[in-house]
Design a protein around this motif. Sequence first.
Motif, short mmCIF file in Angstrom:
data_model
loop_
_atom_site.label_atom_id
_atom_site.label_comp_id
_atom_site.label_asym_id
_atom_site.label_seq_id
_atom_site.Cartn_x
_atom_site.Cartn_y
_atom_site.Cartn_z
N ASP A 226 -5.88 12.50 14.91
CA ASP A 226 -4.70 11.90 14.29
C ASP A 226 -3.78 11.36 15.40
OD1 ASP A 226 -3.65 14.22 15.29
OD2 ASP A 226 -3.03 15.05 13.37
N PRO A 227 -2.71 10.64 15.04
CA PRO A 227 -1.89 10.00 16.08
C PRO A 227 -1.41 10.98 17.15
CG PRO A 227 -1.26 9.19 13.93
CD PRO A 227 -2.26 10.27 13.69
N ILE B 60 -0.49 8.99 4.23
CA ILE B 60 -0.54 9.31 5.65
C ILE B 60 -0.07 10.74 5.86
CG2 ILE B 60 -0.28 6.95 6.53
CD1 ILE B 60 2.70 7.49 6.83
N PRO C 189 -0.60 14.15 9.17
CA PRO C 189 -1.43 14.63 10.28
C PRO C 189 -2.68 15.35 9.75
CG PRO C 189 0.47 16.06 9.99
CD PRO C 189 0.65 14.91 9.05
N ASN C 190 -3.59 15.68 10.68
CA ASN C 190 -4.76 16.48 10.33
C ASN C 190 -4.36 17.74 9.60
OD1 ASN C 190 -7.07 15.21 11.14
ND2 ASN C 190 -6.91 15.90 13.26
N GLU D 78 -10.39 7.67 5.13
CA GLU D 78 -10.67 7.23 6.51
C GLU D 78 -11.71 6.12 6.58
OE1 GLU D 78 -9.34 8.09 9.36
OE2 GLU D 78 -8.09 9.77 8.71
N SER E 243 -6.54 6.66 2.86
CA SER E 243 -5.95 7.56 3.85
C SER E 243 -6.56 7.22 5.19
CB SER E 243 -6.20 9.01 3.48
OG SER E 243 -7.38 9.46 4.08
N SER E 244 -5.77 7.25 6.24
CA SER E 244 -6.30 6.94 7.57
C SER E 244 -5.32 7.40 8.63
CB SER E 244 -6.55 5.44 7.69
OG SER E 244 -6.81 5.11 9.03
N HIS E 245 -5.86 7.70 9.81
CA HIS E 245 -5.02 8.05 10.95
C HIS E 245 -4.57 6.83 11.73
CE1 HIS E 245 -5.56 12.19 10.36
NE2 HIS E 245 -6.80 12.27 10.77
N ASP E 246 -5.10 5.68 11.36
CA ASP E 246 -4.84 4.47 12.13
C ASP E 246 -3.60 3.80 11.54
OD1 ASP E 246 -4.85 1.92 13.22
OD2 ASP E 246 -7.03 1.80 13.24
N LEU F 62 3.30 11.81 13.41
CA LEU F 62 2.73 10.48 13.21
C LEU F 62 3.36 9.52 14.20
CD1 LEU F 62 2.65 10.49 9.33
CD2 LEU F 62 0.74 10.79 10.88
#
Lengths: 226, 268, 268, 238
Positions: B171-172, C36, C38-39, C165, C195-198, C238
């Motif tokens: 994650d970021p 969005i 975090p993990n 993701e 959903s995505s970490h990017d 984030l």
Amino acid sequence: MLSIDKYAYSNRWAEWSPLTKAGIWLGLMILAFQPLLWLKFSMLVCVAIITVRITQVSWRQYVKWFYAILPFLFLSILGIVFTVSQQKQDLLIACHLGQTYFGLSKTMLPVGAKIGIQAFSAIIGTYWFALSTPFTQIISLLHRLHLPDNLIEITMLMYRFIFIFIESCEQIYHAQKLRFGYDTIGLTLHSSGILAQMLFQQVIVNYRKMELALAAKLYDGEFRIS
Amino acid sequence: MLELKNLSFGYEPQHLILKNISLQLGNNHQHVIGLIGPNGSGKSTLFLNLVGVLRPTSGQIIVDGQPVKYHKHNLQALRQKIGIVFQDSDQQLFYSIVQDDVAFALNNLKYDTTEIQRRVQEVLEELDIWPLRKSPIQYLSGGQKKRVAIAGILVLQSEWLLLDEPTAGLDPDGRKRMAQLISHLVARGQKIILSSHDMDFMYDVCDYFYLLNAGQIIAEGTKKTVFTNQQLLENNKLEQPWLVKLHQKLGLPLYNNAQELFDQHDSM
Amino acid sequence: MLELKNLSFGYEPQHLILKNISLQLGNNHQHVIGLIGPNGSGKSTLFLNLVGVLRPTSGQIIVDGQPVKYHKHNLQALRQKIGIVFQDSDQQLFYSIVQDDVAFALNNLKYDTTEIQRRVQEVLEELDIWPLRKSPIQYLSGGQKKRVAIAGILVLQSEWLLLDEPTAGLDPDGRKRMAQLISHLVARGQKIILSSHDMDFMYDVCDYFYLLNAGQIIAEGTKKTVFTNQQLLENNKLEQPWLVKLHQKLGLPLYNNAQELFDQHDSM
Amino acid sequence: MQFKKILKTLLAITGAMIFFLLAFPTRVQAMHIMEGMLPPSWCINWYVISAPFFIYGLYRLQKIIQSSQKNAKVMLALCGAFVFVLSSLKLPSVTGSCSHPTGVGLGTVMFGPGVMSVIGVIVLLFQALLLAHGGLTTLGANEFSMTIIGPIVGFLVYKLCRRFKVNRSVSIFLCAMLADWSTYITTAFQLAIVFPDPHAGVMAALIKFLGIFAITQIPLAIAEGLLTVIVYNLVISN
């Protein structure tokens, strides 16, 4: 690792009907088992040449596939021709231990040679089949043979899953090897154990993820095969 | 210094994955070397050649002036000199407890126990995961697992560290901490070779680049040379980092990393 | 319209992963909703609750005014309304040939053969993988497998599409194509939850956001509301997308996506 | 602790065996009877002999699929793929070259011998077509040795050991080792019947083939036994 599978999809005869290919394979087996030695031999040569031409595999790679089985062939034939006898004249290259002689049996040598050629031609025939028939065609063959659905479905799924396992198997193996996990026999055994155990864990991990995907795809207990 | 001389590799000789690659890694100004290229360009295969898992079809790898030999003894030495961390942490953590796993390589090399303990502690502290030493690996987050995997290689104190997609799945926050970790390692003299699809990350972290596509080195150079060539990147299915885009399209100066840009602006 | 009312979920009741979540998805101005966090914040668990694989510990999911019931029949209907594509492609592809796998869900619904063929062709063409229809899945690239996995759900023509993701493991080109695919799907009326970490990708693609952390909805709103709040993002581990950073730190206008920024500049 | 002692002794025996084998220039492999080795009549015979076991396995499979939830097929296929990959694993340098564990022992412990006979046939089919090991005409014969005799012996040994309160790890070791070893003893039998010695008949041929296969397979069988124990203990400990 499964290079044969790749050739099976990319060879020039990949699109041929699987029934035709199964028929040809059966024909090749009959040729391998019929008694005429010259016919076996010419079939062996022809099929090898055809296989290499349609798959465009290099001869070096083709011969490599035989490495693994040659020792077994050699040992089996040795088992056939090696014998003990009271009479020296029965044997070729005889050595004696007391009154008995050990050596290669004169009567069995031709038998051994025949079996050798026969096995070789049969193997070459089956390699041709394996190298020219994509596994999905094998599945449809099993379907046409009216084998039970459960069996075919599991075969089909196993085929798909094998590639997932091989990939992780290779990754784990490389990671272990680079951390010196296969340097001695003791370490090899230990690391192989860990490798097998990690693969077994992946059975569970994959199963959990697949359960979810099956739910999303409205799975009702049957994988239809056309 | 690592040198590849006309290295080619293919599982079958008629299908080469790497084609006649020659390069020198570890010249004075290179500390973090970035390997970029689209999927399937041969980056991972190149890494596996570098650590001796795959053997070149032709050509040579030369380490400190000596061509690599593929005997067991030489390979052992090579692997102590070049460590590699793969993308998927789950496939490289073998034990259930963090400190056992980190000690795996040293145990295999039959180091004595006190030395192993010393090194493991040192590495875990350096990577900021000392408190996790007795944790079961299965309950760690992706970023933590990644650190454990890196620790398992760092204990070998190898001169070179290869990292394949170190930010994949992070994650970021994990990504930011990975960048910090890399700068920290470089600051204490570690030489690193990185591959990643995250162009912004690569631009921030690396100081020299090789662009690989279809098994060939298409370009090499500093971040400025490689990333300002938009056509080159587009031809190879890559993207420009946004700092470079800003420079080229908005006429801002070309900054080395985001921090520099914003610091510059704060001070104005 | 999808609505969650005071939804909580935990595998054990004392350890809740989702805590009292209430939200409405699918208001008029929302086409691509971004989730969005975090993990470990609970994004995937929320997805699994939405498609009825997990059953809320308390609270309700309401689809078009009807509370979801957990009988087989109702669940089948729910999953035809909400399709989900998971992160790992390999674990959702069961057949060896692309077109067989894409037809799987329709076969399960016992559609007739011509309809199945028609829909499969339509989807494969839409996703630009028609030429791959007879390819064995094991030899596809990561990006291609991802498309096959999406195709396998799109054939259901569900109103909602959840993508977990979707850019994980993709190279820059794959990422760009994924963004194009999503806009294409939205243009033809598909509702999507991502959903995505990017963060840059999310900022580009989504038009409404929910920020999830530790199982709770911390914030929601348009991209401007959520991403301009730097403190909020930092507190939740984030990062701001670079377009927002440029806006806030360099005083540029806030553009909706990179294209807009550069177009603006070209025309000046 | 006693188990560790046993393990050490076994390791020593393995070591001795490996030394013994290295003295001979043969490459030891997990061996199936190859395509073309058996005359057509025997190929058919073995297919017929194996058929009842296979059908029983199918019946067991059916039961499992019907009784447990609908995802059982996926679980069985995952386990089957696992056994295949395990059986194609090369164990480098255990015997100085390469060897392949059969995975039969582990499979037997996991599913019992019934289902193993079906999974085993699929594995043999994959080995013949994807790895070029074994053969299609000899599939029946190999099925008999690897997926019928091996698992039954393993299963009986395991039950017997448990009956006599033998330590679980030792039981598993014996189960896997003897499952593996009995496979090759069966192979020797199968070859001896077809190729009797010209002077001393079937019995002499059996001794020859046993000499070749059964003895060379001892270290591999021991290695597989140890491996199975290691895996089993790792699985249990997690």
